[in-house]
Each structure stands twice: as C-alpha cells, then as structure tokens.
Scaffold this active site. Sequence first.
Site, PDB file in Angstrom:
ATOM      1  N   SER A 144       0.810  -1.206   0.000  1.00 47.22           N
ATOM      2  CA  SER A 144       0.000   0.000   0.000  1.00 47.22           C
ATOM      3  C   SER A 144       0.855   1.273   0.000  1.00 47.22           C
ATOM      4  CB  SER A 144      -0.960  -0.039   1.187  1.00 47.22           C
ATOM      5  OG  SER A 144      -1.833   1.048   1.154  1.00 47.22           O
TER       6      SER A 144
ATOM      7  N   ASP B 261      -6.011   2.336  -3.614  1.00 49.87           N
ATOM      8  CA  ASP B 261      -7.333   2.129  -3.020  1.00 49.87           C
ATOM      9  C   ASP B 261      -7.791   3.400  -2.302  1.00 49.87           C
ATOM     10  OD1 ASP B 261      -5.476   1.787  -1.006  1.00 49.87           O
ATOM     11  OD2 ASP B 261      -6.356  -0.037  -0.180  1.00 49.87           O
TER      12      ASP B 261
END
Length: 461
Positions: A100, A247
Amino acid sequence: MGQLFGTNGIRGVVNQDMNAKFCLEISSAIGTYFRKKFSSPKIAIGTDARLSNSMLRSAVAAGLLATGCKVVDIGIVPSPVVQYTVKKKDFSAGIIITASHNPPEFNGIKVIAEDGTELSKEIEDKIELIYFNKEISLVDWQEVGTYNQYNDAIDFYRQNILSTIDVELIKRKKFHIVLDCGGGAGCTVTPKLLKDLGCEVTCLFCRLDGTFSGRNSEPLIKNLSELLKKVPEVNADFGVAQDGDADRAIFVDENGKYLLGDKTLALAAKYFTKRNKGGIIVTPITSSSCVNDVVIKYGGTVIQTAVGSPIVARTMIDNNALFGGEENGGLIFPDFQYCRDSMMSILKIMEIMAIEDKTLSELISEIPHYDMFKIKVACPNDIKKTVLKQMEENIEIGKPTRIDKTDGLKLYFREGWVLVRPSGTEPIFRIYSESDDPKQAENLAFEFKEKIEEIISKNRN
Ligand code: MG
C-alpha cells in the site's frame, strides 16, 4: 492468532520478514485452505509497482501451484482492479502483492475472497493455523496447478466502472484535474479513465515507479507539496493523490487546499443520504463527527465499526449500507464493489460536483468543521489489555455523556470526544480527540495522554 495478518494483510521489509521463502510457505497455506474449500481453486495474482514484485509473485505463485491451485497473473494493477476481477471473473480468491502506502523497501500480501472483499479475520486465522501447524498439503505431481496470464483486467475494469456513473454529465463539465499517482499502481488506469471522461489531465508522478522517487506514497499533506502548488497554478478544478496501490484518494480543492479524508467521506455520505432520503452509512469510530452530522441531517444512520477496511466492508454488506469508508481517503461504493477504490472515489466526486454544479471548495464548506488531534503513547503489547481495562475503571473522571467500546475506549463529552485505542500492529496506544474548538481537542488528548501514561507506568512496575 492474528500474528501475521494485520489490519490490511501481511507486511514486511523485503528479504527480511517479507522474503521468498516466507511467501512460498504462506501461499502454500493459503492454497491448502482454498483447495479444501473449492475442488479446483482459481486464484488471481496482481501486484503494485514495487521492485520486489516479480520475486514475491513467483514465490506466491509457486506455493499456490504446489497446493493444486490454478494461478492467473493479472500483472501490475491497482488493488481495486484485482478485487473487481476476482468478483466478476469467477475466481475463487485473489492475492494482491502490495504494501500500500509503505516505503519502497516494504512489500506485503493481501488475500481477497471470491466476492472481491478482503478476507475475514476468521479465515485469516484459519490460514495462520495451517501455516503455524505446518498442515500444508502438497498435491500429487499430476494435480499441480496451471499458470496463465490475463492481460485485460484493466480494460475490463475501465469499461465497467464507466457504466456506473453519468459519463455524459461529467463530460459536459470538461473538468481539469491534477492527478498525482505518486508512481503507484494507479498509473496503469487512472489517467486513461479521466481522459475517457473528457477531462483535461495534468499528471504528476503518473509513471510507474517502484522506488517512489517522486514522492512518498502515503498521501499525507507533507508529501503532496507539488500537487498543492500545481492545482492553482494550472487553474484546475481539483487535484487528487492516490496511495501506492490506489485504493485511497486524497483531494485538493481548486485553491490548492488539502482536504482531510473525513471531509470527502462526509461529502459523499451527505450526497447518498440526501438522494436516498436516509439510509445506512458505515465508518470506523475514528472518523470525524462531521460524517454523523450530515447523515443525521438527511435522515440517515451511521454505524460505527472497529478500525480496518475489511470490517467496514463486511458491516456494509451485512447492513445493506448505502455507502461507507475511512477517514484516510478509503471510500467504498457498494453499487460498484465492496472495497476501497480511489478511481471510483474520483469519479463520484466529479459526479457530485457536476450534479450540484458547485466547486469542490463550495461543497466542502457546507460540511461542518471539527478539529481533530492525534497523539501516540508508547506501551508494551503485553500490558495493553490491562491498561485499557484500568482506563475503563477510571472513566468517571470528566464524566462522559456516552461511552463506546467498539474499538478501544471512546468517550463523548459536552466539548467533544476522545478515543484511546491500542494499535493492532505497534506497541503504542493511539489517542484521537475532536472538538469544534481546536484548543479543547488538544486539551482532551493531553489530558488522556497523562492518564494513560500514569496507568502504563504503574503496570510496568
Ligand atoms: Mg492502500
């Protein structure tokens, strides 16, 4: 349990914790689990752009193949693209190799269930059990899995995401956007998607960069100086920054002002509840009260969950929620999919701007403002539970009007709220406080910092 999987999968430094041997073993455990659940599991693997992605993908694939799973490599794609592909293309599961927003030396593994959501804690625990008990079952030579590539995941995703929004309305607005992908996986789809919508796109760090040399991949204000400068400079309608696996999205208004994730969360929550004349919105207890305020105003209800996007997503499914998300820019739109999706966030914000015919700063100015304050307190992991319990026993001090124990201890006072929460991954307590007066928020946080430090020091002796 819960030793490997954190709030968002397993993460570690490459060739230290996160090495090929570990990836082979954990993916063999994952493969063993899915092989028991499905007779012939088909698992998609996608990665972000990190330099270690090929090494870890090979190791993960080997473990899955050895345990009899079919592997389909979908390449470098954003996490939401993997999730959408798993959901729509008849996969049994998916594995995303990404850390991430973490620095480039990190990498990680996130497992996706067949419905495209992140795996539940219960299943993660089952996989950990297989891993720690060494219950991996390798298949006979003739049952070893097959390995294929699927190159159309991005185009498939792009066409489908466009079918969920009012393309013509957005096209008419001819938005000018400064897009900062930060060199992350968002580069593979976002610029194209915005051009499909007739936007003028000024790109910052829109080339895949496994070392994140342009900027740190976490979209915090201190990492976005170029974006903040660029938006007013080119007269854009807004700016947006993605994290490493795309995301999450953080927005910047037309004046170059950084917008906290809470504000965009509240803006979308307001839009959905207003249009629907009520409905359920799901967000963790760390989110600002501004979300609650706007939802209640339009007749909706907020369900507050423990921290972690998989929990938010599953609570949304269970309660048939209209919308949900986190204060860090991770928004979940159930009409498209039950996971955080930065591309969908960008499209929805544009749609809201177009429908309301207002600038982003105008829309945000209609959201109530609170000041939030966050601090950390060091605390050894083994005494966290005792400390929290003793904290609970001491709460008559200050007389809260409401107590919430969803995750840690959240206390509401007339002047605001404070949340004391043990971190799931680090030996710390996080203290969050919020008030409409910044000084009050700060005071609350420090008052509770003092209290918890006192309890910690007692328990250390
Ligand atoms: Mg992310």
